[in-house]
Each structure stands twice: as structure tokens, then as C-alpha cells.
Design an enzyme around this catalytic site. Structure first.
Site, PDB file in Angstrom:
ATOM      1  N   GLU A 194       4.639   5.044   8.268  1.00  0.00           N
ATOM      2  CA  GLU A 194       3.653   4.669   9.293  1.00  0.00           C
ATOM      3  C   GLU A 194       4.089   3.524  10.206  1.00  0.00           C
ATOM      4  O   GLU A 194       3.226   2.816  10.728  1.00  0.00           O
ATOM      5  CB  GLU A 194       2.353   4.274   8.581  1.00  0.00           C
ATOM      6  CG  GLU A 194       2.409   2.935   7.807  1.00  0.00           C
ATOM      7  CD  GLU A 194       2.663   3.079   6.310  1.00  0.00           C
ATOM      8  OE1 GLU A 194       3.226   4.111   5.909  1.00  0.00           O
ATOM      9  OE2 GLU A 194       2.303   2.156   5.557  1.00  0.00           O
TER      10      GLU A 194
ATOM     11  N   GLU B  52      10.110   0.295   4.536  1.00  0.00           N
ATOM     12  CA  GLU B  52       9.240   0.053   3.392  1.00  0.00           C
ATOM     13  C   GLU B  52       9.955   0.533   2.124  1.00  0.00           C
ATOM     14  O   GLU B  52      10.508   1.633   2.130  1.00  0.00           O
ATOM     15  CB  GLU B  52       7.931   0.819   3.536  1.00  0.00           C
ATOM     16  CG  GLU B  52       6.962   0.428   2.432  1.00  0.00           C
ATOM     17  CD  GLU B  52       5.588   1.103   2.535  1.00  0.00           C
ATOM     18  OE1 GLU B  52       5.367   1.891   3.468  1.00  0.00           O
ATOM     19  OE2 GLU B  52       4.768   0.828   1.664  1.00  0.00           O
TER      20      GLU B  52
ATOM     21  N   GLY C 276       7.793  11.483   2.420  1.00  0.00           N
ATOM     22  CA  GLY C 276       7.121  12.389   3.348  1.00  0.00           C
ATOM     23  C   GLY C 276       7.162  11.865   4.775  1.00  0.00           C
ATOM     24  O   GLY C 276       7.595  12.550   5.689  1.00  0.00           O
ATOM     25  N   ALA C 277       6.712  10.629   4.954  1.00  0.00           N
ATOM     26  CA  ALA C 277       6.644  10.061   6.288  1.00  0.00           C
ATOM     27  C   ALA C 277       6.376   8.564   6.177  1.00  0.00           C
ATOM     28  O   ALA C 277       6.022   8.082   5.107  1.00  0.00           O
ATOM     29  CB  ALA C 277       5.528  10.718   7.092  1.00  0.00           C
TER      30      ALA C 277
ATOM     31  N   HIS D 189      -3.048   4.818   8.777  1.00  0.00           N
ATOM     32  CA  HIS D 189      -2.461   3.533   8.396  1.00  0.00           C
ATOM     33  C   HIS D 189      -2.475   2.523   9.543  1.00  0.00           C
ATOM     34  O   HIS D 189      -2.364   1.325   9.302  1.00  0.00           O
ATOM     35  CB  HIS D 189      -1.003   3.726   7.968  1.00  0.00           C
ATOM     36  CG  HIS D 189      -0.813   3.970   6.496  1.00  0.00           C
ATOM     37  ND1 HIS D 189      -1.428   3.216   5.532  1.00  0.00           N
ATOM     38  CD2 HIS D 189      -0.035   4.860   5.833  1.00  0.00           C
ATOM     39  CE1 HIS D 189      -1.048   3.650   4.332  1.00  0.00           C
ATOM     40  NE2 HIS D 189      -0.211   4.650   4.477  1.00  0.00           N
TER      41      HIS D 189
ATOM     42  N   HIS E 255      -2.713  10.908   7.598  1.00  0.00           N
ATOM     43  CA  HIS E 255      -2.478   9.769   6.700  1.00  0.00           C
ATOM     44  C   HIS E 255      -1.707   8.663   7.431  1.00  0.00           C
ATOM     45  O   HIS E 255      -2.125   7.502   7.441  1.00  0.00           O
ATOM     46  CB  HIS E 255      -1.714  10.253   5.465  1.00  0.00           C
ATOM     47  CG  HIS E 255      -1.370   9.164   4.500  1.00  0.00           C
ATOM     48  ND1 HIS E 255      -2.138   8.877   3.392  1.00  0.00           N
ATOM     49  CD2 HIS E 255      -0.346   8.278   4.482  1.00  0.00           C
ATOM     50  CE1 HIS E 255      -1.605   7.871   2.736  1.00  0.00           C
ATOM     51  NE2 HIS E 255      -0.506   7.485   3.374  1.00  0.00           N
ATOM     52  N   GLU E 256      -0.585   9.029   8.032  1.00  0.00           N
ATOM     53  CA  GLU E 256       0.244   7.997   8.675  1.00  0.00           C
ATOM     54  C   GLU E 256      -0.500   7.392   9.865  1.00  0.00           C
ATOM     55  O   GLU E 256      -0.426   6.193  10.102  1.00  0.00           O
ATOM     56  CB  GLU E 256       1.598   8.553   9.104  1.00  0.00           C
ATOM     57  CG  GLU E 256       2.401   9.239   7.996  1.00  0.00           C
ATOM     58  CD  GLU E 256       2.594   8.421   6.734  1.00  0.00           C
ATOM     59  OE1 GLU E 256       2.568   7.176   6.811  1.00  0.00           O
ATOM     60  OE2 GLU E 256       2.760   9.025   5.654  1.00  0.00           O
TER      61      GLU E 256
HETATM   62 ZN   LIG Z   1       0.714   5.864   3.015  1.00  0.00          ZN
END
Ligand SMILES: [Zn+2]
Length: 853
Positions: A259, A124, A256-257, A296, A292-293
Site C-alpha cells: 500500500e 515493509e 500480494g500487494a 490502507h 484492501h491496499e
Molecule cells: Zn494490508
């Protein structure tokens, strides 16, 4: 330099072809990885006529290309491969390509790259085009099968594992997805594993993959994952949909990370935790980012974005969901306050400067530059307002409809709003302005009291932002309650719906003139512009029953006091000191809440406040004012502070729970104030006997703030030198506590230490990013802060343009300051712009920032 092209939302067209399936084979080698791709394609009926097939691709060496098994010669450009319509069948066909790439030479950390001997990906927004030729856009969704060939022991991709043997593994993802959700990992990894059973009884294998030796620091991340999965079932009715869920921790990561479907990739700092190495804040972040991830999987993966302009569709909603989750797991009031602090310090700041843009931008040059606080944080606030306006029941029905109607779709903000309109029969066209108009509305409040009738009059102003000189009034949900002079609530919380530029609301039948508690829970992301009656803020800090507004009253008072000291050199006001003392020693209040009240407003926040008053902020004076307030507070709190510290200094076994974290936060806040009185005696002993990283780093910070702690710094480095995530704290803390005039020179010295690996984004941020975030140091009148940050952005840019562009936002506030600072900042921006081969990412940012003046 590649040519910069602006992309417009209005130009959207569906892709020419549909991709029914993708088969990828990777033969991994650090300098020459071979990627074979077999795409099953057919013309898209939504794009009639015969169309060329244009696939994105960057930095790829084409080895072969065939259509339906026959070799063809496509047109190859630096960013694309094209096959002419006349050379393609008029129905379904198969395209096979083979390319060669060099992961070890990939320093941008986009596409397939290497981090300490392990292969990993970040696709992404547009990284997949650096892996193979493909329509790299989110509305092209397809089923991916992947075969990985390598001698490394662990070979992972999306979906479910289907076969593996010596030197290979195969994966099949049954859910169609856009290329940005593709992931591959290969390395010598160890798993921390667990099992989960979904509500409909699907067993799921959960694995967190880390480097050997780190397995024992994954328990909290795993626990957070399991709680996230359960919460999404209970609150949103969303279940996990594969047999396995993998998380991999990587040391070199731009964000951060990520998904990726079934294979989340994390910056290792958001996975690894133990009481000795992670602060309570780290624990909170791990929980929030894991959630959060994971969330998603439905909001982003199952329903994705039609194009990158719709980024807020997945990010705003997922941030909103992770805020809800954190509020449920911890103290909702404390989380709300923390979220608003972040919103103001990052998003309001963005809205206030040259980088202001709508939650849904309408054009961009480099999409990587739009992963912003506006898209994420304001995007989440907009959803919070929508929920307030329609009510909890309708919100739930609308979300159920959204999942039903759009599962498997690449959707838009229009689709999102339509489910609310269809559920509630409400016209949301005015509400939609929150998505298209940039800038933070200012809400002016006037009140009138006449014979038992109390009237609140609100006027909204929507300030101009780049490209948007004129704006229309927005829908603003304003939650209000009224309090009696004795502190009782006479009108409990109600929501006023403001839709016009100016609007009055009447309250009848009141015995006495009430005190209003306005914008409870921070019900809209606006700036309140109101001159309260003398003593009103202290009154609300003592009596408001809404925890957010209670805190807000103290915050507003502190900001007023700090601005006055910085502007006029007035002494620290006793009404603020008295009000804060009352809160600090009120044992009925949550310790975490009291710790938040003791945290002084940030210096950048005060600069923004002073700028909004039409004055020029002086960073040195703001810095001195903040210090003076802390010193006066330490004296005012007196012996009670020592008693408070002793009460909190218990021997309970460590738990990362919110309640213990709150006690530690208050204890560290007390220690930091006490250190201003005793010169560091207590902090030195607290450092020596610290039992958690929160206490250790808190004591070290207290010492550094009073220019002590050199011996402790040395022992900290000796103890933690091998742990990169812990050492990041060691670097950052020195910069954040440095004297403004010394910080740039100190950063220069830290850069010379052998541990400073500037190619690692975390380490770069902890030194250069920390200098940029130290308001008084970055804006030091010598210009040394501007210069050093610009030097390093220029150095990083050719290797990692994405991180360079993000750190460059340090300069976004430059138009606020005096002529001499503006001149110095502008000179550095111009120097960056003049650099040969500046990346498109950094160029776009610098040009936007320069356009402001
Ligand atoms: Zn996100």
C-alpha cells in the site's frame, strides 16, 4: 550469519531525533545505483539529553557523509551508521549521505530490486534500510521528496509529480509517512488510465501501470479501484488525498500487494484479468486486494503503527474493511462463509500449533515472520466482535473519533480501544485479552429444557499456547436464535455477551423445546463443542434462516461423517447425503451458496478435527474418506445432477459478476461430480468448449481427479505457455490433484520443466507451496513430501529468506501425526536448522516449530 536479537514490545522508546523532511536522489543503474539522501533532523524533545544518531542500513556502500555540509566520519557497522552526540549540533541540522547499492543482485525482493528489466521497491517491514541510511521504524514520519534519474521512460514515486524531463522525474509527497511506505518504480510501462472525482470535487488521475501488451487486462482492477474509492467515502467518510493514484503490476513479488502512499505495487496476478485468463476466484481476489491496499490509505498510511507489534492495528482493521466491502459488492452471506473457511484453515491451524501467537505479539526476532493469519484474519475477527458488542452506531462514531484524533499519528492498540471506550463508556480491559492471548477458545454448550424454560449454558476453555500456559476468560459475543420444531424462528437473533468462564442464559415462555442456532454469522472466532441431538444438523441445514449457520450445519455434518469414515471405516451416512441433495436441488437458494455446500471440508481441516478429539489423524485414511464421500454424493445426486448441469450451462455473455460466478461455481461442482460417474466424457467436451478460465480449469481439474486429462494438459500448456499467471494454475493443479504417493515425484518432474523459474515467488509457491498444501501428499508416510519441501526451502533461503520462511509453515502441524511421521518431519526440520548460513527468517521459524516436540 547475522546475530539474532529478540525485540520486545515492552522496550519501546521514541526515536532520538525527528526527521522533518527527506530529499532523495536516485541515479539508477542495475549494478551501481547511487542514492543521495538529505535529512533535516532535530533532537526529539521526548528523548531528553544529548543522544547519538543511529541510522539503520544494510548492504550499503557508504560513499560520503556530511553534517551541515561538512564531511564527517561516522561509525559504520553491518546494520547501522552512527554519529556520536558530541559530533552533532544541539539543535536542527542536516545530514547528507550518499550510498551505492546493486538492485540487480537483490534476489530477496526487499529494498530496491529488479524484475524483468524494471526497478521496483518493497520496503515493509524493514526494506528501506537496504536503500539508504535511515531510522527505519514506523513511528518516524517525514515528508519525502524524490528525484529519479534514469533513461527508462516511466519514473514513479510517492505523492504528486512535480517535474519531469528527459532522463529524470521529481515527486513530492505532502503527507508525512514512515519509510516502509516509500516506493519507487522505473521501467518501460504502459498505463491503463481513468479519472475519479472525490466527494469534495478533487480530480484524481488513476493509472494502472503494466508491461506493454497487458494494458487491455486492467479494466477490472480499475473498476474495483473506483468502486473502492467511492465505498470508502460513503461508508467511512474517507476521501483520497493526492492528485494521482498509481498502481504498478510486478511479476516478481514476495506478497500480494503493498500500500505505498499513492503508489501501490501489486503482484501482477492480482491486477491482470480477462475472462479467458482469470477465474472467478481471481476476479474476486483482484477486487478484494485492490480494495484492501486502497483502504490502507487511511488505515495504515494516514494513521500508521507506532511499532511493528501494532501491525494488527492497520492489518486487522483493513482486512475487516475489505471484508465489509466484498460483502457489500457481492453476497454478504457467501463472503462470510468463505472468510470463515479461510480463517479456520489458516488461523485456527496456526493457533493449534507451535507457531501460535497473540494478535499483538509481545516479542519477535524477525518481523517478516509475523505477517500471519493471526495478525490479519483473527485481527479482523476481533474488530468484528468489537462492532457486534458496541453496535453499528457506536462503531461508526468510534471510527470517526479514531480518524479525527489520530490522523497523522503512529498509533497503538491502546489508542484504538480508547476511542471505543470514550465513545461508549465501556471498559474494554477484558476485551483486550483478544489482543494479548493466543489460541482459539473452545466453547462447550449444554442445554436444559424444563417446563417452558430453555437454558443454554456455555463454558469457555482457553487452551495453553507457547509461552502462555494460563489464560483468563474472554468476552465472547454469541449470537443466538431459537427455532420451533417446525422450523419457525421463535426467538430471533440476539447477542449473548459471555464474560465469565461459565455462564447460563434463560429463555422463558416457549411452547416447545426449541432447536438453537448458535454463533450465528460466526459471531466469534471460537470452536463450538456441542453434541447435537440426532437429526439436528440436517434440520438446521434445511431450516436455519441464518445463511452462515445453515451452511455451518451441513459443514459440521460433513466433518463428522468424514472423521467417522477416516477413524472407523464406516460407510458414508445417508442422512448427510439426503440433506445435501435437498440443498443442491433447492432452486430458491443462491447457486453460490449451493456450490459452497457441495465443497467438502479440506483434509487438513479434518486432521485438525481428529487431533482435537485426542486422536491421531491418518492422512491416507482422511484422503480416502474424502474421495469416498465425493463418489457416494455423485451417485446419490443421480440424474438431477445432469439436469442441474444443463440448466446452468447457458450462453449468457461473460460477466465477472457475483451472480454469474455463483452459477459457474455450481456448474463446475456438478461437472466434477458427474465426472466421477462418466469417466470424463462430459468434462473433456466442457474443456474443449470452455468460454472462461473458470470453466477451463474446472473441467481440467475434474479430469485430473479421475486420472484423465493428459491431452488436455498438453493443449493447455501449448495455449498458455507464454502467460506466467495462467501457467501457475497449470503447475498448481497437477500437484493438488496428484495421488498422494506420486505428488513429490511429479513435483520433481515439474521442477525440471523449462518454465519452472524457482526464483519467482509465484512459481515457487505453485509447485513447492502446492505440494506442501496437498495434505495427503506432504504427509505421505514415505517422507518424500517433507524431504522435497525441505530441499527446496534450503535452496531458496539464501536468495529469498522471506518466502522460504513463509512456505516453511507447512511443517507447523507436524506434532499432530504418528511417531513415524513425526520422526521424518523432525529430521527435515533438524536438517534445515543444521544448514550453514541459514537465514534469520527461516531459523526463527524452524526453531519455533521444533520447540513443539
Ligand atoms: Zn494490508
Amino acid at each position: 550469519m547475522t546475530e539474532q536479537k529478540t525485540v520486545y514490545l515492552a522496550d519501546y522508546q521514541p526515536y532520538t531525533h525527528l526527521v522533518d523532511s527527506v530529499d532523495l536522489t536516485f541515479r539508477l543503474a542495475p549494478s551501481a545505483t547511487r542514492v543521495s539522501a538529505r535529512l533535516s533532523l532535530r533532537p526529539n524533545p521526548e528523548r531528553p539529553g544529548r543522544n547519538d544518531l543511529r541510522l539503520d542500513g544494510e548492504g550499503l556502500t557508504l560513499v560520503s557523509c556530511a553534517v551541515d555540509g561538512k564531511a564527517v566520519t561516522p561509525t559504520v557497522e553491518p546494520d547501522a551508521l552512527t554519529l556520536a552526540a558530541k559530533d552533532l549540533p544541539d539543535g536542527p541540522f542536516t545530514l547528507e549521505t550518499e550510498v551505492e547499492i546493486a538492485p540487480e543482485a537483490n534476489t530477496a525482493l526487499e529494498g530496491l530490486y529488479m524484475s524483468k528489466g524494471m526497478y521496483c521497491t518493497q520496503c515493509e517491514a524493514e526494506g528501506f534500510r537496504k536503500i539508504t541510511y535511515y531510522p527505519d521504524r514506523p513511528d518516524v514520519m517525514s515528508r519525502f521528496k524524490v528525484r529519479i534519474e534514469s533513461d527508462l521512460p516511466i519514473l514513479l514515486s510517492n505523492g504528486n509529480p512535480t517535474a519531469q524531463g528527459p532522463g529524470f522525474a521529481e515527486w513530492d509527497d505532502p503527507w508525512p509517512k514512515p519509510a516502509y511506505l516509500f516506493a519507487l518504480v522505473a521501467g518501460d510501462l504502459r498505463a491503463h488510465s481513468a479519472k475519479f472525482t472525490t466527494a469534495s470535487e478533487r480530480p484524481v488521475d488513476l493509472n494502472i501501470w503494466v508491461r506493454p501488451g497487458d494494458e487491455d487486462r486492467c479494466a477490472y482492477a480499475m473498476d474495483s479501484l473506483i468502486r473502492s474509492m467511492r465505498w470508502d467515502e460513503q461508508v467511512y467518510g474517507r476521501e483520497y488525498d493526492l492528485d494521482v493514484f498509481n498502481i504498478v503490476a510486478v511479476d516478481d513479488f514476495n506478497m500480494g500487494a503493498m500500500e505505498n502512499k499513492g503508489l501501490n505495487i501489486f503482484n501482477s496476478r492480482y491486477v491482470l484479468a480477462s475472462p479467458e485468463t482469470a477465474t472467478d476466484d481471481d476476479y474476486y481476489r483482484i477486487e478484494a486486494i485492490i480494495a484492501h491496499e486502497y483502504f490502507h490509505n487511511w488505515t495504515g498510511n494516514r494513521i500508521t503503527c507506532r511499532d511493528w507489534f501494532q501491525l494488527c492495528l492497520k492489518e486487522g482493521l483493513t482486512v475487516f474493511r475489505d471484508h465489509q466491502f466484498s460483502g457489500d459488492m457481492r453476497s454478504a452471506a457467501v463472503r462470510r462463509i468463505e472468510d470463515v473457511v479461510t480463517l479456520r484453515s489458516r488461523q485456527f491451524r496456526e493457533d493449534d500449533g507451535p507457531l501460535a501467537h497473540p494478535v499483538r505479539p509481545e516479542s519477535f526476532i524477525e518481523i517478516n515472520n509475523f505477517y500471519t493469519a493471526t495478525v490479519y484474519e483473527k485481527g479482523a475477527e476481533v474488530i468484528g466482535m468489537l462492532k457486534s458488542l458496541v453496535g453499528d452506531g457506536a462503531y461508526k462514531r468510534a471510527l470517526d473519533l479514531y480518524f479525527d484524533r489520530h490522523d497523522g499519528d503512529a498509533a497503538t492498540i491502546e489508542d484504538w480501544l480508547k476511542v471505543f471506550e470514550d465513545t461508549t463508556d465501556r471498559d474494554l480491559s477484558q476485551f483486550k485479552l483478544w489482543y494479548s492471548q493466543a489460541g482459539t477458545p473452545r466453547l462447550k454448550v449444554d442445554e436444559a429444557w424444563d417446563d417452558g424454560v430453555y437454558t443454554l449454558t456455555f463454558a469457555q476453555a482457553n487452551p495453553p499456547t507457547p509461552g502462555q500456559p494460563e489464560k483468563q476468560p474472554k468476552v465472547i459475543p454469541i449470537k443466538v436464535a431459537l427455532l420451533n420444531p417446525n422450523g419457525d424462528e421463535v426467538v430471533p437473533t440476539i447477542m449473548l455477551e459471555m464474560t465469565r468462564e461459565k455462564q447460563s442464559f434463560r429463555f422463558e415462555g416457549l411452547a416447545a423445546k426449541p432447536v438453537p442456532s448458535i454463533l450465528r454469522g460466526f459471531s466469534a472466532p471460537v470452536v463450538l463443542d456441542r453434541k447435537p441431538a440426532p437429526g439436528e444438523r440436517a434440520f438446521l441445514l434445511a431450516h436455519d434462516t441464518d445463511p452462515f449457520n445453515k451452511w455451518e450445519a451441513g459443514r459440521a455434518l460433513a466433518k463428522e461423517v468424514m472423521s467417522e469414515i477416516a477413524l472407523k471405516g464406516t460407510p458414508v451416512r445417508s442422512d448427510w447425503l439426503d440433506a445435501l441433495a435437498a440443498v443442491t436441488f433447492d432452486d430458491t437458494l443462491d447457486p453460490a451458496f449451493r456450490a459452497l455446500c457441495l465443497r467438502l471440508p479440506g483434509e487438513d481441516d479434518i486432521a485438525q478435527t481428529i487431533h482435537a478429539m485426542g486422536r491421531i489423524p491418518d492422512p491416507a485414511k482422511i484422503h480416502a474418506a474424502r474421495r469416498e464421500m465425493a463418489g457416494a454424493l455423485a451417485i446419490r445426486l443421480g440424474d438431477g445432477l445432469s439436469r442441474l448441469y444443463k440448466d446452468l450451462d447457458d450462453n449468457a455473455p461473460f460477466s465477472p459478476s457475483a451472480s454469474q460466478a455463483g452459477r459457474r461455481a455450481l456448474k463446475v461442482a456438478a461437472l466434477q461430480l458427474l465426472t466421477r460417474r462418466d469417466g470424463g466424457k462430459l468434462a473433456a467436451s466442457a474443456f474443449a468448449r470452455a468460454r472462461s478460465m473458470t470453466e477451463e480449469i474446472g473441467a481440467l481439474a475434474a479430469l485430473l481427479e479421475v486420472h484423465q486429462g493428459q491431452a488436455e494438459l498438453t493443449s493447455f500448456a501449448a495455449r498458455w505457455g507464454r502467460d506466467a499467471n495462467v501457467m501457475d494454475k497449470w503447475y498448481a493443479l497437477q500437484i493438488t490433484t496428484a495421488e498422494p504417493g506420486d505428488a513429490a515425484a511429479l513435483a520433481d518432474r515439474l521442477i525440471q520443466t523449462p518454465g519452472f523459474d524457482w526464483k519467482n515467488p509465484n512459481r515457487f509457491r505453485t509447485v513447492i507451496g502446492a505440494l506442501a498444501a496437498n495434505h495427503a501428499a506432504f504427509h505421505h508416510r514415505s517422507g518424500a513430501g517433507y524431504r522435497l519441501v525441505a530441499d527446496w526451502l534450503l535452496k531458496l533461503d539464501p536468495l529469498n529468506p522471506q518466502t522460504a520462511a513463509r512456505v516453511s509453515t507447512a511443517f507447523e502441524t507436524w506434532p499432530r501425526y504418528d511417531a513415524s511421521r513425526r520422526k521424518r518431519a523432525k529430521k527435515e526440520l533438524e536438517r534445515m536448522l543444521a544448514a550453514p548460513d541459514l537465514s534469520g527468517d527461516l531459523r526463527e521459524m524452524v526453531e519455533r516449530m521444533l520447540a513443539a516436540g
